[in-house]
Design a protein around this motif. Structure first.
Motif, short mmCIF file in Angstrom:
data_model
loop_
_atom_site.label_atom_id
_atom_site.label_comp_id
_atom_site.label_asym_id
_atom_site.label_seq_id
_atom_site.Cartn_x
_atom_site.Cartn_y
_atom_site.Cartn_z
N PHE A 38 -45.76 -41.35 -106.17
CA PHE A 38 -46.70 -42.08 -105.32
C PHE A 38 -47.44 -41.12 -104.41
O PHE A 38 -48.67 -41.20 -104.28
CB PHE A 38 -45.94 -43.13 -104.50
CG PHE A 38 -46.79 -43.84 -103.49
CD1 PHE A 38 -47.58 -44.91 -103.86
CD2 PHE A 38 -46.80 -43.44 -102.16
CE1 PHE A 38 -48.37 -45.57 -102.94
CE2 PHE A 38 -47.58 -44.09 -101.23
CZ PHE A 38 -48.37 -45.15 -101.62
N ASN A 39 -46.73 -40.21 -103.77
CA ASN A 39 -47.36 -39.24 -102.87
C ASN A 39 -48.34 -38.33 -103.61
O ASN A 39 -49.42 -38.05 -103.11
CB ASN A 39 -46.31 -38.42 -102.13
CG ASN A 39 -45.60 -39.23 -101.06
OD1 ASN A 39 -46.16 -40.15 -100.48
ND2 ASN A 39 -44.34 -38.92 -100.82
N ALA A 40 -47.96 -37.88 -104.79
CA ALA A 40 -48.86 -37.03 -105.57
C ALA A 40 -50.12 -37.79 -105.96
O ALA A 40 -51.23 -37.25 -105.87
CB ALA A 40 -48.14 -36.52 -106.82
N LEU A 41 -49.96 -39.04 -106.37
CA LEU A 41 -51.10 -39.84 -106.79
C LEU A 41 -52.03 -40.17 -105.63
O LEU A 41 -53.25 -40.06 -105.76
CB LEU A 41 -50.60 -41.13 -107.46
CG LEU A 41 -51.63 -41.99 -108.16
CD1 LEU A 41 -52.37 -41.20 -109.23
CD2 LEU A 41 -50.96 -43.20 -108.79
N THR A 42 -51.48 -40.52 -104.48
CA THR A 42 -52.34 -40.86 -103.34
C THR A 42 -53.03 -39.64 -102.76
O THR A 42 -54.07 -39.78 -102.10
CB THR A 42 -51.55 -41.59 -102.23
OG1 THR A 42 -50.45 -40.79 -101.82
CG2 THR A 42 -51.09 -42.95 -102.69
N HIS A 43 -52.51 -38.44 -103.00
CA HIS A 43 -53.20 -37.23 -102.55
C HIS A 43 -54.35 -36.88 -103.50
O HIS A 43 -55.26 -36.14 -103.13
CB HIS A 43 -52.23 -36.06 -102.43
CG HIS A 43 -51.51 -36.06 -101.12
ND1 HIS A 43 -50.30 -36.68 -100.95
CD2 HIS A 43 -51.84 -35.53 -99.92
CE1 HIS A 43 -49.90 -36.52 -99.70
NE2 HIS A 43 -50.82 -35.84 -99.05
N GLU A 44 -54.31 -37.36 -104.74
CA GLU A 44 -55.37 -37.09 -105.71
C GLU A 44 -56.53 -38.07 -105.60
O GLU A 44 -57.58 -37.83 -106.19
CB GLU A 44 -54.82 -37.17 -107.14
CG GLU A 44 -53.90 -36.07 -107.53
CD GLU A 44 -53.39 -36.23 -108.95
OE1 GLU A 44 -54.05 -36.91 -109.75
OE2 GLU A 44 -52.33 -35.69 -109.25
N ASP A 81 -52.61 -42.31 -115.26
CA ASP A 81 -53.95 -42.40 -115.85
C ASP A 81 -54.46 -43.83 -115.86
O ASP A 81 -55.65 -44.07 -115.63
CB ASP A 81 -53.95 -41.83 -117.27
CG ASP A 81 -53.78 -40.32 -117.28
OD1 ASP A 81 -54.14 -39.68 -116.27
OD2 ASP A 81 -53.30 -39.78 -118.29
N GLN A 82 -53.59 -44.80 -116.11
CA GLN A 82 -54.00 -46.20 -116.10
C GLN A 82 -54.38 -46.64 -114.68
O GLN A 82 -55.34 -47.39 -114.49
CB GLN A 82 -52.89 -47.09 -116.64
CG GLN A 82 -52.66 -46.95 -118.12
CD GLN A 82 -51.44 -47.71 -118.60
OE1 GLN A 82 -50.46 -47.85 -117.86
NE2 GLN A 82 -51.48 -48.18 -119.83
N ILE A 83 -53.63 -46.17 -113.69
CA ILE A 83 -53.94 -46.51 -112.29
C ILE A 83 -55.28 -45.90 -111.89
O ILE A 83 -56.12 -46.56 -111.27
CB ILE A 83 -52.81 -46.04 -111.36
CG1 ILE A 83 -51.53 -46.84 -111.65
CG2 ILE A 83 -53.21 -46.17 -109.90
CD1 ILE A 83 -50.29 -46.31 -110.96
N LYS A 84 -55.51 -44.64 -112.27
CA LYS A 84 -56.78 -44.00 -111.95
C LYS A 84 -57.93 -44.72 -112.65
O LYS A 84 -58.99 -44.94 -112.05
CB LYS A 84 -56.75 -42.53 -112.37
CG LYS A 84 -55.90 -41.67 -111.48
CD LYS A 84 -55.89 -40.25 -112.01
CE LYS A 84 -54.90 -39.38 -111.28
NZ LYS A 84 -54.85 -38.02 -111.84
#
Length: 144
Positions: A38-44, A81-84
C-alpha cells in the motif's frame, strides 16, 4: 446583545464549513506485506488535487478517499497494475508519476533529450562558423 451573538455566529459558521473533515478511523491492514505494498503504491500515485504531492504525502480529503479506495481494491484482490489502470481511467494519466511510454507521451519522455541534442547541434554549428572565419595573421601591417 442578541444581535452581537448572531453576528459572531455568522462569522464562525463559514470557517467551520471550510474546515476539512477527514475520516477519523485509521486504515487497517491485514498484514505487514499489505501495508508495504500500500505504501509503495501510494507513493507512486499523484494526488489529483495537490498536483505535486503523492497520495501518501497529501492531506487533502480526496487523497484520504483515494487511499481508502486503493486499500479496498487491494483487499478485493486487484493487482497494482489493475489499480493504476482504474485510477488512470477515472482521473487520467496525470495521476501517475511515471506515465506509460505511449504515442501520446513520447514528447514527455523524449522531449528533453531532443532539446539537448538540438542545443548541442546549434553550439557545434556556431563554433565551426566562428573558427572558419579568417583569423588575422601575425603580419597584419601594424607596428607594435
Amino acid at each position: 446583545m442578541l444581535r452581537t451573538l448572531l453576528l459572531l455566529l455568522a462569522l464562525c459558521l463559514p470557517a467551520s464549513a471550510l474546515a476539512q473533515v477527514s475520516d477519523p478511523t485509521p486504515l487497517t491492514f491485514r498484514d505487514a506485506a499489505e501495508e508495504t505494498r500500500f505504501n509503495a503504491l501510494t507513493h507512486e500515485l499523484r494526488c489529483v488535487m495537490c498536483q505535486n504531492q503523492s497520495l501518501a504525502d497529501s492531506n487533502a480529503q480526496i487523497a484520504h478517499d483515494l487511499r481508502r479506495e486503493i486499500l479496498k481494491l487491494m483487499q478485493s484482490g486487484k493487482t497494482d497494475d489493475q489499480i493504476k489502470a482504474y485510477l488512470v481511467e477515472r482521473y487520467g494519466e496525470f495521476v501517475l508519476y511515471r506515465p506509460q511510454v505511449e504515442r501520446g507521451t513520447w514528447l514527455l519522455w523524449f522531449g528533453p533529450a531532443l532539446l539537448l541534442i538540438g542545443g548541442a547541434w546549434i553550439v557545434v554549428r556556431v563554433v565551426r562558423r566562428r573558427s572558419a572565419q579568417a583569423v588575422p595573421g601575425a603580419d597584419d601591417g601594424q607596428e607594435w
